[in-house]
Enzyme design. Structure first.
Site, short mmCIF file in Angstrom:
data_model
loop_
_atom_site.label_atom_id
_atom_site.label_comp_id
_atom_site.label_asym_id
_atom_site.label_seq_id
_atom_site.Cartn_x
_atom_site.Cartn_y
_atom_site.Cartn_z
N HIS A 85 0.74 -1.16 0.06
CA HIS A 85 0.09 -0.07 -0.14
C HIS A 85 0.83 1.26 -0.05
CE1 HIS A 85 -3.54 -2.67 0.76
NE2 HIS A 85 -3.99 -1.80 -0.13
N ARG A 116 -11.38 3.94 -1.51
CA ARG A 116 -11.22 3.05 -0.69
C ARG A 116 -11.49 3.39 0.83
NH1 ARG A 116 -6.41 2.55 -4.14
NH2 ARG A 116 -6.04 0.08 -4.68
N ARG A 145 -16.52 1.65 -2.29
CA ARG A 145 -16.39 0.24 -1.74
C ARG A 145 -16.47 0.10 -0.29
NH1 ARG A 145 -10.46 -2.56 -2.67
NH2 ARG A 145 -9.88 -1.15 -1.22
N GLU A 182 -11.87 -10.46 -7.06
CA GLU A 182 -10.62 -10.31 -6.54
C GLU A 182 -10.14 -12.12 -6.39
OE1 GLU A 182 -9.72 -6.69 -4.18
OE2 GLU A 182 -11.45 -7.49 -3.29
N ASN A 209 -5.30 -6.38 -8.50
CA ASN A 209 -4.12 -6.38 -7.41
C ASN A 209 -4.38 -7.86 -6.79
OD1 ASN A 209 -3.51 -4.03 -8.37
ND2 ASN A 209 -4.55 -2.69 -6.53
N ASP A 210 -5.48 -7.70 -6.14
CA ASP A 210 -5.55 -8.93 -5.17
C ASP A 210 -5.92 -10.34 -6.17
OD1 ASP A 210 -5.40 -8.68 -2.47
OD2 ASP A 210 -7.05 -7.25 -2.72
N CYS A 246 -10.09 -1.91 -11.64
CA CYS A 246 -9.49 -0.90 -10.60
C CYS A 246 -8.22 -1.17 -10.00
CB CYS A 246 -10.52 -0.32 -9.73
SG CYS A 246 -11.29 -1.62 -8.70
C1 PEP Z 1 -7.48 -4.59 -6.25
O1 PEP Z 1 -7.27 -5.62 -5.19
O2 PEP Z 1 -6.99 -4.57 -7.07
C2 PEP Z 1 -8.00 -3.47 -5.63
C3 PEP Z 1 -8.40 -2.65 -6.13
O3 PEP Z 1 -8.19 -3.27 -4.24
P1 PEP Z 1 -6.92 -3.07 -3.19
O4 PEP Z 1 -5.51 -2.74 -3.88
O5 PEP Z 1 -7.44 -1.89 -2.31
O6 PEP Z 1 -6.72 -4.42 -2.33
MG MG Z 2 -8.33 -5.66 -3.31
#
Ligand code: PEP
Ligand code: MG
Length: 764
Positions: free
Chosen positions: A363, A470, A506, A605, A628-629, A676
């Site tokens: 993050h 977020r 979200r 995800e 990302n996840d 996203c």
């Molecule tokens: C993701 O997982 O791609 C996402 C957008 O959420 P975060 O990065 O906040 O986990």
């Molecule tokens: Mg995520």
């Protein structure tokens, strides 16, 4: 054997002076194996050979002097093969290399074991004996196990800039070049500012005291503050704890006496060390003594000492923190940079970030990208604590860090930085223009947002909506759950600013690596645990308050409220969440607030959701992919772990296939589809996603204009041809160079990492 191993490793890791600790290690190994020689050779820097760092049994006066080229001698052979070498008669081996005056002549038996860290050879452990014999299997296994355990310590010592060998002052930073992972794109040039985590004793650097009297005074104040804390703790526990237990606190107070810890720390300060460094040294020595004790009770007492050390450190840092001044061109460097540290330096003074831990998906890296600050993560070998005041160049495109660079390197990077700035000015002109390909395909560019300060930046760059709010970010900076009224005001601020553009909120996504201080979640395996929707479905009271606040914030506005659910792994979760949203909606109407029914979407995800994308799309109003996840879970690679960061490949064919499958499923249900994750904000990712038919690309505002420039510079038909080729590839290693080459061919060199993109200026 195990016990002996533990003692050896502890002894070595506790010792503050690395050169002394390797020498002790050699002696321990020689004793443990009953051999006549134990020597340790370490690689001085990445491309030079080995230096004799310690020996017990050979000529110790040659420590730091014997240098072997990378392929020289048996040591070189062990390093090159990266496996043990066990010989009965070393001198008759063809690779044996005679080193004068080291005193190796009488020894025949030779066992060499490489010290390996993350696939890199850091050195070689060698034991030798006169008697010609092969070392037996258990001896070999012992040395291999020991070496594996020590590798991290050696790598860490190197990273923290310890002089590897006594007497050899390794200048690791002049013209230094270190490798990490790309965290946030861009080039930053500036002055190193080293930060260490609050109250992390191990991360405190050694530093000479600027003023010994002041350091002594700070130390006294900190110790007195800890004494007061312990006394008030004793008082409040008086009624609830038996006398024997309270005695523990008396023991704590005694430890802080001048006759014990405090006296020792003061002594080290008087010798010229700053208070924090002295504290770390003394605590480490004391803890070390306890930890090698056999009695488990006594071993545990080491923890008490450490706890005291951390308490004192916390006060020392609190006292000092207020004084910190930063240079105008700060490059923030640290073992583990946290979001709070990023916030400590005024944004206009921050030029770059380098963290030894973490990866491009942490993050902190996401935050750096959002702030437009170049960042390199997971630069494990960087001597971070040597970099205070040094000139540092951060290349966030490639994950490279240069320290105290040569004139030439500095000039080269200054010119790349200038090129980037010129292009950034050119991008400004695109703000008001639509995001449409040369052949007329329209894509929506939305933003990922978390802080109120992101609003202006996003609108300035022409964001057409919020694709991901977020909501946990504002929750993280509080010391309790925000109330419905507080949440409503915060959400309203965003919706009003974006009205009439759509806003995707979200629901709270905590767990994993995002925790709230007032709602701690302790788990062995947090990314597979209580995370996202799982937490809020178990706590409907938290969920309902949040949804009500969202609905009310949307009252009387034109903008569409889209509620997005994180970490959905089944239809059941979607249905339960929808029921709760319905309940909140009914409650709000009952209260007399006129609100529109929100759209409810699923964030894909988890691999399970990929396979059920069509069913989810049928029951949801929209679908967005959290790549990302999704990448993390598809490839089973922790997005924050630098050790496996190279395996985290967003364009891995498995990920690309999953993204296309989701697109097909959602198109079949004729529902809006967005994405996203960070992939959407990369030029190559945006092209592939646009080709797949993702309608909305949501990203950090920082990337918005670059992506718009790319989309406006190509035809969708070209992007689809590119996608078709990518879909036939088998590895990410094929995909990346292909995409780079295609981008150059299509004239998109300007948005590529500076060094690659400059090739595009040549005619093609
Ligand atoms: C993701 O997982 O791609 C996402 C957008 O959420 P975060 O990065 O906040 O986990
Ligand atoms: Mg995520």
């Amino acid at each position: 054997m195990l016990n002996m191993l533990r003692k050896i490793v502890q002894d070595v890791t506790q010792e503050g002076n690395f050169a002394v600790s390797v020498q002790r290690l050699a002696a321990h190994i020689k004793d443990a194996l009953g051999t006549e020689v134990c020597s340790i050779y370490l690689t001085a820097t990445a491309d030079t050979g080995y230096v004799l760092a310690a020996t017990d049994g050979l000529n110790a006066s040659r420590i730091g002097e014997v240098l072997l080229a990378q392929d020289q001698g048996l040591v070189g052979l062990v390093g090159r093969r990266a496996e043990p070498l066990n010989l009965e008669a070393a001198p008759s081996h063809p690779n044996f290399y005679f080193v004068p005056e080291i005193g190796e002549e009488p020894f025949n038996a030779f066992l060499g074991v490489p010290i390996l860290h993350q696939g890199r050879v850091l050195g070689v452990l060698v034991v030798q004996q006169r008697e010609p014999r092969r070392f037996d299997e258990s001896e070999e296994a012992f040395l291999v196990t020991l070496s594996a355990q020590l590798a991290t310590t050696v790598a860490h010592a190197e990273a923290l800039g310890s002089s590897i060998v006594a007497g050899v002052s390794a200048d690791l930073i002049t013209n230094g070049q270190f490798k990490g992972f790309a965290g946030a794109p861009g080039i930053g040039i500036g002055t190193g500012v080293v930060m260490h985590p609050i109250a992390d004793l191990d991360a405190v650097p050694s530093r000479p005291a600027e003023d010994i009297t002041i350091e002594l005074m700070l130390l006294d104040r900190a110790i007195e503050a800890v004494r007061n804390d312990i006394r008030s703790l004793m008082q409040s526990l008086q009624a609830s704890l038996p006398q024997e237990e309270l005695a523990l606190f008396d023991a704590y107070l005694h430890m802080l006496d001048d006759g014990a810890l405090a006296g020792d720390i003061r002594e080290v300060v008087r010798r010229g060390e700053w208070a924090q460094g002295a504290l770390r040294k003394v605590i480490r020595q004391h803890v070390g003594r306890f930890e090698i004790m056999d009695d488990p009770y006594l071993r545990e007492r080491g923890t008490d000492v450490k706890d005291l050390g951390v308490r004192v450190l916390a006060y020392l840092q609190r006292i000092r923190e207020k004084k910190t001044q930063f240079p105008d061109d700060a490059i923030l460097v640290g073992e583990e940079i946290t979001p709070a540290m990023l916030g400590a330096i005024p944004a206009e003074q921050l030029r770059g970030v380098v963290s030894l831990r973490g990866s491009g998906n942490s993050h902190v890296a996401i935050l750096a990208r959002a702030m437009g600050v170049p960042a390199v993560m997971g630069a494990l070998d960087l001597p971070a604590y040597e970099l205070e005041g040094a000139v540092v160049i951060v290349d966030g495109h490639y994950g490279d860090v240069y320290t105290q660079p040569s004139e030439e390197r500095l000039r080269e990077n200054q010119s790349l930085l200038q090129q980037e700035q010129v292009f950034a000015a050119e991008l400004d002109d695109l703000k008001e223009l639509p995001c449409v390909t040369l052949d007329g395909w329209r894509v929506q560019l939305w933003v990922n947002i978390g802080l109120t300060s992101d609003i202006t930046r996003s609108l300035d760059r022409g964001a057409e909506g919020i694709g991901l709010f977020r909501t946990e970010v504002p929750f993280m900076s509080q010391d309790r759950f925000p109330t419905e009224v507080e949440q409503r005001a915060l959400y309203r601020e965003h919706m009003e600013a974006f009205d009439p553009r759509p806003v995707t909120m979200r629901t709270l996504d905590i767990g994993g690596d995002k925790s709230l201080s007032y709602f701690p979640i302790q788990e062995e395996n947090p990314f597979l645990g209580w995370r996202g929707i799982r937490v809020t479905l178990d706590h409907p009271e938290i969920f309902l308050v949040q949804v009500r606040a969202m609905l009310k914030a949307n009252a009387d506005l034109l903008c569409d409220l889209r509620i997005m659910l994180p970490m959905i792994s089944s239809l059941t979760e979607l249905r339960r969440a929808k029921q709760l949203i319905d309940q909140a909606y009914a409650e709000v109407l009952e209260e007399g607030v006129q609100v529109k029914r929100p759209q409810v979407g699923v964030l894909i995800e988890v691999p399970a959701a990929v396979y059920q994308a069509r069913l989810l799309a049928r029951e949801a109003d929209f679908i967005a992919v959290g790549s990302n996840d999704l990448t993390q879970y598809l490839l089973a690679v922790d997005r924050n772990n630098p050790r496996v960061a190279e395996l985290y490949q967003e364009i891995h064919p498995a990920v690309v296939t999953a993204l296309r499958e989701v697109a097909r499923a959602v198109h079949a249900e004729e529902k809006p589809l967005g994405i996203c994750g960070e992939l959407a904000g990369t030029p190559a990712g945006a092209m592939l996603l646009m080709a797949m038919g993702y309608h909305v690309l949501s990203m950090n505002a920082t990337h918005l204009l670059r992506v718009k420039w790319v989309i406006r510079s190509i035809k969708r038909s070209d992007a689809r041809r590119m996608l078709a080729r990518v879909m036939r590839m088998h590895t990410a290693e094929e995909v990346t160079p292909f995409l780079n080459q295609e981008m150059l061919r299509l004239g998109l060199g300007k948005v590529m990492p500076a060094r690659l993109g400059s090739k595009a200026d040549k005619p093609h």
